[in-house]
Motif scaffolding. Structure first.
Motif, short mmCIF file in Angstrom:
data_model
loop_
_atom_site.label_atom_id
_atom_site.label_comp_id
_atom_site.label_asym_id
_atom_site.label_seq_id
_atom_site.Cartn_x
_atom_site.Cartn_y
_atom_site.Cartn_z
N THR A 23 -56.55 -30.77 -33.52
CA THR A 23 -57.22 -30.31 -32.31
C THR A 23 -56.72 -31.10 -31.11
N MET A 24 -56.96 -30.58 -29.93
CA MET A 24 -56.58 -31.30 -28.72
C MET A 24 -57.25 -32.67 -28.66
N LYS A 25 -58.49 -32.72 -29.06
CA LYS A 25 -59.22 -34.00 -29.03
C LYS A 25 -58.57 -35.00 -29.99
N GLN A 26 -58.15 -34.55 -31.15
CA GLN A 26 -57.48 -35.44 -32.09
C GLN A 26 -56.15 -35.93 -31.53
N ARG A 27 -55.44 -35.05 -30.84
CA ARG A 27 -54.16 -35.44 -30.25
C ARG A 27 -54.35 -36.43 -29.10
N LEU A 28 -55.40 -36.22 -28.32
CA LEU A 28 -55.70 -37.18 -27.25
C LEU A 28 -56.06 -38.53 -27.84
N LEU A 29 -56.81 -38.50 -28.92
CA LEU A 29 -57.18 -39.75 -29.59
C LEU A 29 -55.95 -40.47 -30.11
N ASP A 30 -54.92 -39.71 -30.50
CA ASP A 30 -53.65 -40.28 -30.98
C ASP A 30 -52.72 -40.68 -29.82
N MET B 165 -68.63 -36.39 -6.00
CA MET B 165 -68.57 -36.61 -7.45
C MET B 165 -67.54 -37.69 -7.81
N ALA B 166 -66.51 -37.82 -6.99
CA ALA B 166 -65.54 -38.90 -7.21
C ALA B 166 -66.21 -40.26 -7.09
N GLY B 167 -67.26 -40.32 -6.27
CA GLY B 167 -67.99 -41.58 -6.09
C GLY B 167 -69.03 -41.84 -7.15
N ARG B 168 -69.19 -40.89 -8.10
CA ARG B 168 -70.22 -41.05 -9.14
C ARG B 168 -69.61 -41.02 -10.55
N ILE B 169 -68.35 -41.38 -10.63
CA ILE B 169 -67.64 -41.32 -11.91
C ILE B 169 -68.30 -42.20 -12.97
N GLN B 170 -68.74 -43.38 -12.58
CA GLN B 170 -69.39 -44.29 -13.53
C GLN B 170 -70.59 -43.60 -14.19
N GLU B 171 -71.40 -42.91 -13.39
CA GLU B 171 -72.57 -42.21 -13.93
C GLU B 171 -72.15 -41.01 -14.79
N ILE B 172 -71.17 -40.28 -14.33
CA ILE B 172 -70.70 -39.10 -15.08
C ILE B 172 -70.18 -39.51 -16.45
N CYS B 173 -69.53 -40.66 -16.50
CA CYS B 173 -68.97 -41.13 -17.77
C CYS B 173 -70.04 -41.48 -18.80
N GLN B 174 -71.27 -41.60 -18.37
CA GLN B 174 -72.35 -41.92 -19.31
C GLN B 174 -72.88 -40.68 -20.02
N ILE B 175 -72.41 -39.50 -19.62
CA ILE B 175 -72.85 -38.27 -20.27
C ILE B 175 -72.03 -38.10 -21.56
N PRO B 176 -72.66 -38.22 -22.71
CA PRO B 176 -71.90 -38.34 -23.98
C PRO B 176 -71.14 -37.08 -24.38
N GLN B 177 -71.58 -35.91 -23.95
CA GLN B 177 -70.93 -34.67 -24.39
C GLN B 177 -69.58 -34.43 -23.72
N ILE B 178 -69.26 -35.17 -22.67
CA ILE B 178 -68.02 -34.94 -21.92
C ILE B 178 -66.85 -35.65 -22.60
N ASP B 179 -65.73 -34.93 -22.72
CA ASP B 179 -64.51 -35.52 -23.26
C ASP B 179 -63.51 -35.88 -22.16
N VAL B 180 -63.31 -34.96 -21.22
CA VAL B 180 -62.24 -35.10 -20.22
C VAL B 180 -62.79 -34.93 -18.81
N LEU B 181 -62.38 -35.82 -17.91
CA LEU B 181 -62.60 -35.62 -16.49
C LEU B 181 -61.28 -35.13 -15.90
N PHE B 182 -61.30 -33.91 -15.39
CA PHE B 182 -60.09 -33.26 -14.89
C PHE B 182 -60.12 -33.30 -13.36
N ILE B 183 -59.12 -33.94 -12.77
CA ILE B 183 -59.11 -34.17 -11.32
C ILE B 183 -58.42 -33.01 -10.61
N GLY B 184 -59.16 -32.33 -9.74
CA GLY B 184 -58.60 -31.29 -8.89
C GLY B 184 -58.08 -31.92 -7.61
#
Length: 264
Positions: free
Chosen positions: A8-15, A158-177
């Motif tokens: 899976t993509m998640k497994q490849r990212l982990l690798d 939202m760029a200024g709240r990354i620390q808080e966003i990272c605490q949400i456990p269901q999120i895998d990737v933060l994609f920067i537009g």
């Protein structure tokens, strides 16, 4: 939905692999097949800006998977329906655009997982669950642990709240537009401006320190190289439409030059 015989993509990212892909704007399965044959790792099917029904999206995902390429669906808006259908059609990832509050991000992330990790409605009568041919526990395990949950960061707030966003456990990737980040600070399209790059770099470093993967839109090959050197692993290079249009412009300019020379 798991692609048979592939990590899976998640497994490849982990690798620690770098995954390369592109946005897909045009509702054309043949183009998706061509992108898969070219060797890309994934496509982001852009239903925010593209003209897709749910049936169209399912066909695009199916064709992508048929050439062993992962499909991420960029949903049009943050609604339970959009998230649920993107999972049900068998996408390997769901990308959430234009979040303006922490509450919106939390809502989206929770609706990408089943109980006890989230609030997504459960059904086995979908492509994602192989039309009931999939073991229910296997399907739940895939969605809760392998379906790639991608949240776009597209504005300064939202760029200024990354620390808080990272605490949400269901999120895998933060994609920067990056384009929208540049617009949010009054420098639209200036993706290599030092202020824009500083924001992108800050998001990247904070996300990585908190155990999240980072994705990004790259407008040039040079940006692909730069972002990969930063450790960003999910990189979407422009879109199939821009690639086609660029080639059309170059070829047509050459043809017109030949015609003009002949008419002199």
């Amino acid at each position: 939905m798991r692609i048979k015989g592939q990590k899976t993509m998640k497994q490849r990212l982990l690798d620690r692999e770098i995954l390369l892909g592109t946005f897909v704007k045009l509702n054309c399965p043949q183009l998706v097949e061509m992108l898969g044959f070219s060797g890309l790792d994934f496509v982001i099917i852009d239903s925010k800006h593209g003209a897709y029904s749910y049936a169209d999206l399912q066909d695009m995902v199916r064709v992508s998977n048929g050439v062993s390429m992962n499909a991420i669906v960029r949903i049009p808006s943050i609604t339970e329906e959009s998230i649920l259908h993107s999972c049900d059609i068998g996408a390997q990832g769901i990308q959430v655009p234009n979040a303006n509050t922490l509450e919106e991000i939390t809502f989206a992330a929770e609706h990408m997982r089943y109980h006890p990790y989230g609030k997504m409605e459960f059904a086995l009568t979908t492509r994602a669950s192989m039309y009931t041919f999939c073991n229910s526990l296997d399907h739940i395990n895939y969605v809760n642990n392998e379906l790639l949950s991608v949240i776009m960061i597209e504005n300064l707030e939202m760029a200024g709240r990354i620390q808080e966003i990272c605490q949400i456990p269901q999120i895998d990737v933060l994609f920067i537009g990056v384009e929208n980040i540049s617009q949010s600070i009054g420098k639209r399209g200036q993706t290599n401006d030092p202020e824009v790059l500083a924001i992108v770099r800050g998001i990247t470093e904070t996300a990585m320190k908190n155990g999240k993967y980072v994705g990004v839109y790259a407008g040039t090959i040079e940006e692909v190289k730069m972002y990969s050197n930063w450790g960003i692993q999910l990189i979407a290079y422009i879109s199939e439409m821009v690639m086609i249009a660029t080639e059309f412009k170059e070829v047509c300019a050459s043809l017109m030059a030949i015609r003009d020379e002949s008419n002199m």
